[in-house]
Scaffold this motif. Structure first.
Motif, PDB file in Angstrom:
ATOM      1  N   UNK A  93       0.826  -1.209   0.000  1.00  7.46           N
ATOM      2  CA  UNK A  93       0.000   0.000   0.000  1.00  7.46           C
ATOM      3  C   UNK A  93       0.862   1.261   0.000  1.00  7.46           C
ATOM      4  N   UNK A  94       2.146   1.114   0.347  1.00  7.92           N
ATOM      5  CA  UNK A  94       3.051   2.268   0.297  1.00  7.92           C
ATOM      6  C   UNK A  94       3.119   2.807  -1.132  1.00  7.92           C
ATOM      7  N   UNK A  95       3.138   1.908  -2.110  1.00  8.12           N
ATOM      8  CA  UNK A  95       3.170   2.330  -3.508  1.00  8.12           C
ATOM      9  C   UNK A  95       1.934   3.147  -3.855  1.00  8.12           C
ATOM     10  N   UNK A  96       0.794   2.728  -3.357  1.00  9.38           N
ATOM     11  CA  UNK A  96      -0.447   3.461  -3.627  1.00  9.38           C
ATOM     12  C   UNK A  96      -0.391   4.849  -2.995  1.00  9.38           C
ATOM     13  N   UNK A  97       0.144   4.934  -1.786  1.00 10.42           N
ATOM     14  CA  UNK A  97       0.266   6.241  -1.123  1.00 10.42           C
ATOM     15  C   UNK A  97       1.222   7.147  -1.897  1.00 10.42           C
ATOM     16  N   UNK A  98       2.290   6.581  -2.421  1.00  8.83           N
ATOM     17  CA  UNK A  98       3.246   7.364  -3.209  1.00  8.83           C
ATOM     18  C   UNK A  98       2.542   7.925  -4.444  1.00  8.83           C
ATOM     19  N   UNK A  99       1.790   7.085  -5.134  1.00  9.08           N
ATOM     20  CA  UNK A  99       1.071   7.541  -6.319  1.00  9.08           C
ATOM     21  C   UNK A  99       0.042   8.604  -5.987  1.00  9.08           C
ATOM     22  N   UNK A 100      -0.655   8.436  -4.875  1.00 10.18           N
ATOM     23  CA  UNK A 100      -1.677   9.404  -4.480  1.00 10.18           C
ATOM     24  C   UNK A 100      -1.090  10.743  -4.068  1.00 10.18           C
TER      25      UNK A 100
END
Length: 93
Positions: free
Chosen positions: A42-49
């Motif tokens: 989910x860290x990747x999703x937070x980075x994208x967001x």
């Protein structure tokens, strides 16, 4: 980026351009591997967001920027740093 402008100046009289592509967070095999190793995906999703575009980049995004800069259409573009980062640098943290 620090060598971009002097290199562009040196090459300009010969018709040589010099530019830099500065990628942001790009979804690569390394990100996939980290997920497999148990690192929170989910860290990747937070980075994208965190970007204006609300997504991480793909390797193709970088390839398209490089293809443009290497094309005749970019013949007048020199000494530039092209940030391909989805607008991450638009925010002040």
């Amino acid at each position: 980026p620090g060598l971009t402008k002097p290199t562009a100046i040196a090459g300009a009289r010969k018709g040589i351009t010099a530019n830099v592509v500065a990628p942001g967070r790009i979804r690569t095999e390394g990100f996939t591997m980290k997920s497999r190793l148990g690192i929170d995906p989910s860290k990747n999703e937070r980075i994208g967001n965190a970007t204006a575009m609300r997504r991480m980049g793909d390797p193709a995004d970088i390839a398209h920027a490089i293809t443009y800069l290497a094309s005749p259409e970019a013949g007048l573009v020199t000494g530039q740093v092209l940030g391909v980062n989805g607008g991450l640098d638009l925010f002040v943290f």
